[in-house]
Each structure stands twice: as C-alpha cells, then as structure tokens.
Design an enzyme around this catalytic site. Structure first.
Site, PDB file in Angstrom:
ATOM      1  CE  LYS A  35      -0.118  -0.293   4.828  1.00  0.00           C
ATOM      2  NZ  LYS A  35      -1.129  -0.118   6.463  1.00  0.00           N
ATOM      3  CE1 TYR A 262      11.882  30.811   4.451  1.00  0.00           C
ATOM      4  CE2 TYR A 262      11.793  28.796   4.169  1.00  0.00           C
ATOM      5  CZ  TYR A 262      11.718  29.963   3.860  1.00  0.00           C
ATOM      6  OH  TYR A 262      11.286  30.665   2.269  1.00  0.00           O
TER       7      TYR A 262
END
Ligand SMILES: Cc1ncc(COP(=O)(O)O)c(C=O)c1O
Length: 388
Positions: A35, A262
């Site tokens: 999956k 940042y």
C-alpha cells in the site's frame, strides 16, 4: 533528471522476500504489503519483484490502489486491507479483489454485487481482537458468521486480524493471537467449513512470534528492509532497499557567528563552508530533521544545519576539504562504510519507519537498480513504471 532522487535496489527487495520465505518454510504464504505506493518505493516494480521472489498475494489499503495494480497488467491476487465503501462492491467483484468483511452492510453489498455479476465476491473476515480500529468484534464473530453464511455469492477466502503493538507489548500481542485463534475456530464452526487463509502477523510479529505465522503473514517493513531495532529471534537477513541521494547545488563560505536558513536556527561557531542540497520537506525530508540529522559526503557524516526548508537542506561541509558543486550526498542510506538507516531518521523524527518512507513525495524521481548480474531483476520488464 532532478539532482535529488530515490534509488531503489530491487535486488534487496527480492532478497528480503526470498529470505523471509526461507525462514517461514514452504507451507506459509507471504502477502506482501504494498500500500501507499509500495511504502513509497514504487508499487509496480516492488509488487513484481515481490511476486517473483515468492509472495503469493499483494495487500493494499484501498480499491483505487488495487485498480492501479490490475490496470498496469499485474496478474496477482490483491487483498484490500481498509474498509471498502459499499459503492465499491461492484468494482471489487468485477476485478476479483479480496475485500475485508468488517460489518454486515458491507457483506450484504458484496453479496448483492456477486449475485448481479454471477461471480463470487472474494472476502476475508476482519476480526477486531483488541486494537479497536477495524473489524467485527471478536465476541460477535460467531453470530456474524452464522448470518453471512446465508448470503449468496460470498467466497470466504480468509480471516485476519491486526496487532496493536507487536514490537513492544508481548503480553497484549499474545492475548490478541489467542483471541484470534479462538475466534477463528468459532467462525469455522458457525460456517461449517475450514477457512483457507488465516493471517495476522505484520513484520513485528513475524520476527518475534512464529506461532503467529499461521497460513500466511503480511509483511510491509520487512520486505523493504527497514525495521527498527528488530530484536526478533526469527529475523531473516535483510537489506534496506531505499537510498535518498542529492547532488550539492552550491557551496559557500560562512563566517563564525553567522546564522543559516529560516529563523537563523543555527549559527556557525567557526568559519566554515556550507553546502545546499536540493531536497526539502516537500520531498518528504522532514522539517524535524532541522539541526537534527547527518548526511553522508565521501563516506563521512556531516551535520544538517539550520531549518530544512521546502526545497532545500543545508549541510556543514567544513570538515571535508574541497567539497564541491555536483558532489553526491546521501541523506538516507549507505555511502562507503557509513549508513543512515530509515530507522535512524524515524528515531530523529520521533515517528515510525513506515511514515518516513511512505512520505517520500512523488516529486523525487525513483531510480531502480539491482545488484550486478542479478538476473531475477535484470530480466524483469517493469510493468508500465516508466523507469528502470
Ligand atoms: C493490516 C495490516 N497488515 C500488515 C501491515 C504491515 O505492517 P508492517 O509494515 O509493520 O509489516 C499493515 C501496515 O500498516 C497493516 O495495516
């Protein structure tokens, strides 16, 4: 191609499956859990390799994932693990997918679709043995089976449950296993016949509890070679298939006291060189790795410095003389004798290994490789994957 990519060694996946098969012995089947795009590795190549290496079935989470396999031309039995919407019953029957029976309404919808199409609905009864997520409650199974027995068209191929904490809580896991065995006997008594495939073990249970192997096992992590801190007695030999690579896009000197990225969350303590890597959190390289991970350059660990941003990560390469643009860096995986495992990344992010790999974004190209001369993979024509 983008200078940041995921390399998937399909020989590792083939070996992981066939080594597991050897440990399990010939009488137990492998249901390979593919999956979420084969845990981020690319569902089509992974599925083909797993089937060729001895997996009997594939397991996905949802109908759409099952359709992707079938529409790519893969010939395999596909089990859907999560609850399926009632509207999907006709599709499930049409394509012969194996669906979980989780309630009465779902069983009725599948029975009706089977009658309309004059073909069986393949189903596996899902039992809730204590995880309290999906499935019919263990204490209700006998009544449930007595009722579904009268629904035409249901072909009961299997019965399964899922463990809540197979890697961490032996007592609870063994209680779940005990309950599952008891309930399976009740289900068979109510139905009046034996259910062919009884399965419950995920990777954590496979390596710890041989008594949980039953008729089939459902490994995910094990086939990608990523289990954390395995600690199991029945651990097959295993290799991590995935490597996250990137080429340095720029190198620049930085003075002691200057901040980086940042929020300027890292400040150089001495004059050094930093290098930019074109990989960021939008690629699945988690922001929690800001100032909290290493990368490998020339086989040595160098630190990630500053905040990981959307498209870019910065490393301090001051310790590596002459590090330059285009040099290859490994963010996850092996380089030389050093190895950054998926488990290490998961630990640093305080999450599970499955989340680390399944969040690698489609923006990262997948490049498929194999061991030199591995004919099992070399001669495989990858179905519709667009890459090799
Ligand atoms: C029902 C079920 N079975 C098996 C697995 C495989 O688990 P693992 O990756 O721990 O082997 C999963 C994964 O989430 C699952 O949901």
């Amino acid at each position: 191609m983008r200078p940041a990519w995921l390399e998937i060694n399909l020989s590792a996946i083939a070996d992981n499956v066939s080594n597991l098969k050897t440990v399990l012995g010939p009488q137990r089947e492998i249901i390979a859990v593919v999956k979420a795009d084969g845990y981020g590795h690319g569902v089509l190549p992974v599925s083909q390799v797993a089937l060729n290496a001895g997996a009997r079935m594939l397991a996905v989470a949802m109908v759409e994932e099952a359709l992707e396999l079938t529409q790519a031309g893969l010939q395999a039995e596909v089990l859907i693990l999560s609850a399926t919407p009632r509207q999907a019953a006709a599709t499930i029957v049409e394509y012969g997918f194996h669906a979980p029976l989780t309630d009465m309404a779902g069983a009725q919808a599948l029975s009706q679709a089977a009658q309309e199409q004059h073909r069986p609905a393949n189903v596996h009864i899902k039992v809730d043995t204590g995880m309290h997520r999906l499935g019919v409650a263990a204490e209700e199974i006998a009544d449930y089976c007595a009722t579904i027995k009268s629904l035409p068209g249901l072909a009961i191929r299997g019965i399964f449950t899922h463990f809540a904490s197979s890697s961490s809580d032996p007592q609870f896991t063994l209680a779940q296993l005990g309950s599952f065995k008891k309930v399976t006997a009740q289900a068979e008594a109510a139905l009046g016949y034996s259910i062919p495939l009884k399965h419950c073990a995920n990777s954590g249970a496979i390596v710890r509890y041989p008594e949980s192997w039953l008729d089939a096992v459902r490994p995910g992590a094990l086939i990608y070679g990523i289990p954390r801190n395995p600690g199991g007695v029945y651990m097959p030999t295993m290799r991590q298939a995935v490597t996250l690579r990137a080429n340095i896009s720029c190198v620049k000197p930085i003075e002691a006291g200057a901040g980086v990225g940042y929020g300027l969350t890292w400040t150089a303590s001495q004059d050094t060189q930093i290098a930019l890597l074109p990989v960021g959190y939008a690629d699945g390289y988690d922001r929690l790795l800001s100032n909290n991970a290493d990368a490998l350059l020339r086989g040595q660990r160098v630190p990630v410095v500053g905040a990981v941003s959307m498209d870019c990560t910065i490393i301090d390469v001051g310790a590596i003389a002459g590090a330059g643009v285009d040099e290859e860096v490994v963010l996850v995986g092996q380089q030389g004798d050093e190895n950054i495992t998926v488990a290490e990344i998961a630990d640093r992010c305080d999450t599970v290994i499955q989340e680390v790999v399944s969040r690698f974004s489609p923006r990262l190209p997948r490049v498929y490789t194999h061991d030199p001369g591995d004919v099992r993979v070399k001669e495989l024509e990858l179905v519709d994957s667009g890459q090799q």
